[in-house]
Write an enzyme that holds these catalytic residues in place. Structure first.
Site, PDB file in Angstrom:
ATOM      1  N   GLU A   1     -11.366   8.988   2.699  1.00 41.59           N
ATOM      2  CA  GLU A   1     -10.672  10.051   2.771  1.00 41.59           C
ATOM      3  C   GLU A   1     -11.579  11.221   2.363  1.00 41.59           C
ATOM      4  O   GLU A   1     -12.558  11.265   1.965  1.00 41.59           O
ATOM      5  CB  GLU A   1      -9.463   9.986   1.573  1.00 41.59           C
ATOM      6  CG  GLU A   1      -8.566   9.060   2.158  1.00 41.59           C
ATOM      7  CD  GLU A   1      -7.434   9.003   1.214  1.00 41.59           C
ATOM      8  OE1 GLU A   1      -6.862  10.239   0.703  1.00 41.59           O
ATOM      9  OE2 GLU A   1      -7.141   7.749   1.004  1.00 41.59           O
TER      10      GLU A   1
ATOM     11  N   LYS B   1      -5.452  -1.329  -9.266  1.00 40.96           N
ATOM     12  CA  LYS B   1      -4.907  -2.573  -8.900  1.00 40.96           C
ATOM     13  C   LYS B   1      -5.086  -3.722  -9.910  1.00 40.96           C
ATOM     14  O   LYS B   1      -4.475  -4.509 -10.076  1.00 40.96           O
ATOM     15  CB  LYS B   1      -5.630  -2.934  -7.550  1.00 40.96           C
ATOM     16  CG  LYS B   1      -5.035  -1.953  -6.333  1.00 40.96           C
ATOM     17  CD  LYS B   1      -6.008  -1.819  -5.177  1.00 40.96           C
ATOM     18  CE  LYS B   1      -5.509  -1.099  -4.082  1.00 40.96           C
ATOM     19  NZ  LYS B   1      -6.631  -0.877  -3.058  1.00 40.96           N
TER      20      LYS B   1
ATOM     21  N   LYS C   1       0.509   1.815  -5.815  1.00 45.78           N
ATOM     22  CA  LYS C   1      -0.264   1.180  -6.845  1.00 45.78           C
ATOM     23  C   LYS C   1      -0.290   2.097  -7.913  1.00 45.78           C
ATOM     24  O   LYS C   1      -0.254   1.939  -8.945  1.00 45.78           O
ATOM     25  CB  LYS C   1      -1.683   0.750  -6.463  1.00 45.78           C
ATOM     26  CG  LYS C   1      -2.220   2.104  -5.656  1.00 45.78           C
ATOM     27  CD  LYS C   1      -3.152   1.407  -4.629  1.00 45.78           C
ATOM     28  CE  LYS C   1      -3.460   2.501  -3.404  1.00 45.78           C
ATOM     29  NZ  LYS C   1      -3.576   1.914  -2.143  1.00 45.78           N
TER      30      LYS C   1
ATOM     31  N   VAL D   1       1.786   4.339   6.677  1.00 47.11           N
ATOM     32  CA  VAL D   1       2.318   3.031   6.277  1.00 47.11           C
ATOM     33  C   VAL D   1       3.807   3.200   6.852  1.00 47.11           C
ATOM     34  O   VAL D   1       4.427   2.439   7.687  1.00 47.11           O
ATOM     35  CB  VAL D   1       2.392   2.841   4.850  1.00 47.11           C
ATOM     36  CG1 VAL D   1       3.347   1.226   4.535  1.00 47.11           C
ATOM     37  CG2 VAL D   1       1.057   2.737   4.408  1.00 47.11           C
TER      38      VAL D   1
ATOM     39  N   LEU E   1      11.620   6.234   2.450  1.00 46.51           N
ATOM     40  CA  LEU E   1      11.079   7.446   1.894  1.00 46.51           C
ATOM     41  C   LEU E   1       9.646   7.440   2.255  1.00 46.51           C
ATOM     42  O   LEU E   1       8.632   6.847   1.516  1.00 46.51           O
ATOM     43  CB  LEU E   1      11.276   7.252   0.483  1.00 46.51           C
ATOM     44  CG  LEU E   1      12.630   6.738  -0.296  1.00 46.51           C
ATOM     45  CD1 LEU E   1      12.651   6.976  -1.703  1.00 46.51           C
ATOM     46  CD2 LEU E   1      13.585   7.690   0.476  1.00 46.51           C
ATOM     47  N   GLY E   2       9.256   8.400   3.215  1.00 51.36           N
ATOM     48  CA  GLY E   2       8.011   8.458   3.665  1.00 51.36           C
ATOM     49  C   GLY E   2       7.682   7.877   4.959  1.00 51.36           C
ATOM     50  O   GLY E   2       8.179   6.822   5.005  1.00 51.36           O
TER      51      GLY E   2
ATOM     52  N   ASP F   1      -8.985   4.046  -7.773  1.00 51.54           N
ATOM     53  CA  ASP F   1      -7.877   2.986  -7.043  1.00 51.54           C
ATOM     54  C   ASP F   1      -8.053   1.266  -7.317  1.00 51.54           C
ATOM     55  O   ASP F   1      -6.716   0.787  -7.535  1.00 51.54           O
ATOM     56  CB  ASP F   1      -8.217   3.149  -5.698  1.00 51.54           C
ATOM     57  CG  ASP F   1      -7.521   2.024  -4.737  1.00 51.54           C
ATOM     58  OD1 ASP F   1      -6.140   2.545  -4.481  1.00 51.54           O
ATOM     59  OD2 ASP F   1      -7.920   1.108  -4.163  1.00 51.54           O
TER      60      ASP F   1
ATOM     61  N   SER G   1       5.331   4.985   9.032  1.00 48.78           N
ATOM     62  CA  SER G   1       5.897   4.879  10.368  1.00 48.78           C
ATOM     63  C   SER G   1       5.571   3.644  11.075  1.00 48.78           C
ATOM     64  O   SER G   1       6.127   3.106  11.978  1.00 48.78           O
ATOM     65  CB  SER G   1       4.759   5.823  11.229  1.00 48.78           C
ATOM     66  OG  SER G   1       3.370   5.799  10.942  1.00 48.78           O
TER      67      SER G   1
END
Ligand code: NAP
Ligand code: NAP
Lengths: 433, 433
Positions: free
Chosen positions: A192, A207, A107, A17, A12-13, A203, A19
């Site tokens: 980004e 974590k 996450k 990551v 899924l996706g 982020d 690819s």
């Protein structure tokens, strides 16, 4: 042994990551089969934009209907690398209900809904693995969950966000300001377009919640994590840090209280001594220090993000989950068997570095020292400096011994009320000693 | 869930490691039960000297008849922390045959007989775990076997012996000679009365054999590991290393050839740049660098020995093995599914630092350079120095580009035959670049 039917994997996706997961599944197919004991087959790839060219992926496998893919009923493992809360959450629960185990790198979702997802996985007899969700390629979840399963972890202290470490490292090594360093990180693809999640510490906080939960076998929600970003760190802070033989890192810190009865989790910039192994973590690398009763101090270091490194962690999980499937077992599930309260930030105990702008006249130091003493905060060192501009002001740098955050806040408030204190230039925690 | 019958553990050996295993099993009993899903019970403790006082251990459990203990038939897991080849090997095979899985910390035995023991474990449907056998408390075997199971490891480079790292660190930081540093290590308990296994590299070589086997999924025997100890490292070598911005470490290095068709494993002292993360590994700590296709560079750091740290690794294994027992499964077994040849040392390619004592006259450098060129060894830098004692001799320090060990040996032999070369003062490999 190799005669076994292939295990079917739904991806899924298929972005940064995903690819890489697909690529490695193809290029390392024989190795994976040997390690698992059966071949693995990519049974479908769900994406948003089906017409995009995806190198190495059979277009017949690509679908926009992720729900139908996880509902097929013949999928052994679902790899979720879409990210975000929805549709990822519903897809994962649907996968569990239709017989699949799940490997995820998400996450945000795990920090928010890890408990409910674990409960469903256990109820349905499925695995939920997510090594890639924290510190990318670095094996960390598994060592905490498994290698240290017979030990008692007291502290997890780490650099878990590569973007902010890149920026801070740049500021440290070149003397650049925050904006300049951020611009470079953006230009090089380390940040980004909207860096908020990284630089504001969201982020890292996700974590920290995941790590604290696993390390202390308790439930730590995202809201339980105290969070301070690093956008206010200045070149002057780095100069102060250098003067103390320190550098500045954005740290995620999870601690068990000395009496064992509660835990804390926080993310904020902090000074750490140059001699601490975390001080030399450069660029976008991540590193996590773990302190436990028996093992002592361990450190795990590596790339915290990037397509291939993150895919490596996803594939390690995929191998484990496939092996579990074949043997009819499941791996270690949720281990939150205690309910330790999460204490508020005010109860955290650490050291502080405080820069004050004060009037350059006799008696100021005594006044300031009295305020610290009244709040029970004991001073380690004071450095007093006349200002270069001759404006009658001076700067006073105070480094404290260990004190609670609440005491420190009270101290700072009282300092602000002193006539002779013109301003509090900066307050930074000092960790890693 | 907690109503499950206790799992019975037989402890073979109750020395430095075993006594800590027993202690943690007692003090952390509730945690272990929660993590495993059933209580664990110490069912017997085999030792050599039964009359010794062993704190916290019920004397009724102590026996000198280890064989009878593992043959009892009701033992779920045998923890072997006796060490050495026999009786450990026979006890482990007997344990497998009588229904028990095994956790061991025995690097010597695993390096020598790992293949046979794994085969028997698999045949009997038992687990064989040995995280503690390499780098003590540091989770390394499990990350290599499991976390990186979907990746391709190309290189493992590490400090896996704490005694020698302590000695080398001392030499580096104080300028002490080998003997002086060894004496201090002995006095502080970091070196054994007979330090041969450590300083001659036997201990590190056993670990290199285990690591290479797991990292490359092939069989690497102890005899396949090239081994050079560190007793010939001098204060002068450290001075040379410093001049190049390096330090000296005893490294275990396992590499996959660039074409993937063979592997090498070796233990020897080497210069590494101060900027390399391994350079800052102090005292008796261990650290291992792992390089893989997808994950890139990972490092694992922590205490490489000591009773409690090693026991932490043993207990992590114990939890995993007990969980497997309860679910009726076994964990990942031997993963040596390829048969890659192990190339001899002559085929290893690296860089070299060579110190020569030469006659201080014109033309010497040209002669020396010609010898290197004739053997296909390309020179990176040369430093020429007149000797302080005015004896007409000079020293020449050559640092090469990458070349095979065989070419370098040929070069050195030819240099020794030059009239103008009085002697080869030292040859050291340069790694980690
Ligand atoms: N990137 C890293 O370095 C890194 C590191 C650690 C963890 N992670 C985590 O890994 C996950 C994926 O990150 P990423 O960087 O690979 O993201 P990404 O590059 O944005 O890829 C997301 C993928 O999901 C697909 N997608 C989006 N919405 C979808 C939907 N509704 N249905 C089906 N497919 C959908 C996208 O399809 P299209 O291709 O058609 O747009 C794309 O292929 C996130 O949870 C992230 O936090 C990433
Ligand atoms: N020490 C470390 O830091 C460390 C680190 C990593 C791995 N290891 C490994 O752990 C293992 C144990 O090391 P250790 O340092 O704990 O050794 P140790 O202190 O010498 O303890 C050995 C134990 O085995 C017992 N023993 C010896 N021969 C026996 C026999 N024939 N039958 C039954 N018991 C016997 C001894 O009994 P007595 O008590 O009666 O003498 C002692 O309790 C070794 O394989 C070692 O390589 C050790």
């Amino acid at each position: 042994m190799m005669r076994k039917r292939p295990l079917k994997v739904a991806l899924l996706g298929c972005g940064v990551v995903g690819s890489e997961v697909a690529r490695i599944m193809t290029t390392h197919a024989a190795d994976l089969a040997a390690r698992i004991g059966a071949p693995v087959e990519l049974a479908g790839v769900a994406v948003r934009r089906p017409s995009r060219v995806r190198e190495g992926i059979d277009p017949a496998l690509v679908t926009t209907d992720a729900t139908a893919l996880v509902k097929r009923g013949d999928i052994d493992v679902v790899v979720e690398v879409i990210g975000g809360i929805e549709p990822a959450r519903t897809l994962i629960t649907t996968a569990f209900e239709h017989g699949a185990s799940v490997v995820s790198a998400n996450k945000a979702l795990l920090a928010q809904d890890g408990a409910a997802l674990h409960a469903l996985a256990q109820e349905q007899g499925r695995d939920l693995y997510y090594e890639a969700a924290v510190a990318g390629a670095i094996p960390l979840i598994r060592p905490l969950r498994e290698s240290l399963a017979g030990d008692k972890v007291n502290r997890v202290l780490g650099i878990v966000n590569g973007t902010t470490n890149f920026i801070l490292d740049k500021m440290d090594s070149t003397g650049a300001g925050y904006q300049e360093a951020l611009d470079e990180a953006t230009a090089l693809g380390y940040a980004e377009a909207d860096p908020t999640a990284d630089v504001e510490g969201f982020d890292a906080a996700a974590k920290a919640a995941i790590l604290a939960g696993i390390a202390f076998h308790t439930r730590v929600r995202l809201d339980d994590v105290y969070r301070e970003g690093m956008i206010e760190v200045t070149a002057a802070d780095f100069a102060s840090a250098k003067a103390m033989g320190c550098t500045i890192k954005l740290l995620a810190i999870c601690e068990r209280a000395a009496d064992g009865g509660s835990v804390t989790a926080r993310v904020h910039p902090a000074m750490i001594p140059l001699s601490h192994p975390l001080a030399s973590v450069r660029g976008a690398y991540n590193a996590v220090f773990v302190e436990s009763d028996a093992a002592g101090q361990l450190m795990f270091y590596g790339p915290g993000a990037g397509g291939a490194p993150t895919a490596s962690a996803v594939l390690g999980d995929l191998v484990a989950v496939c092996r579990n499937k074949l043997s009819g077992a499941t791996g270690p599930g949720d281990s939150a068997y205690t309910q330790l309260p999460v204490s508020p930030m005010g109860e955290v105990v650490t050291r502080y570095h405080i820069s004050l702008d004060v009037a350059d006249k006799p008696g100021v130091l005594a006044q300031v020292a009295t305020v610290f003493a009244e709040h029970g905060v004991s001073i380690d060192t004071v450095r007093q400096q006349g200002r270069q501009d001759g404006g009658g002001d001076a700067s006073l740098v105070v480094v404290t011994h260990r004190a609670s955050d609440a005491s420190l806040s009270g101290t700072v408030e009282a300092l602000r009320n002193l006539d002779t204190v013109r301003g509090v230039a900066s307050i930074m925690r000092v960790e890693g000693e």
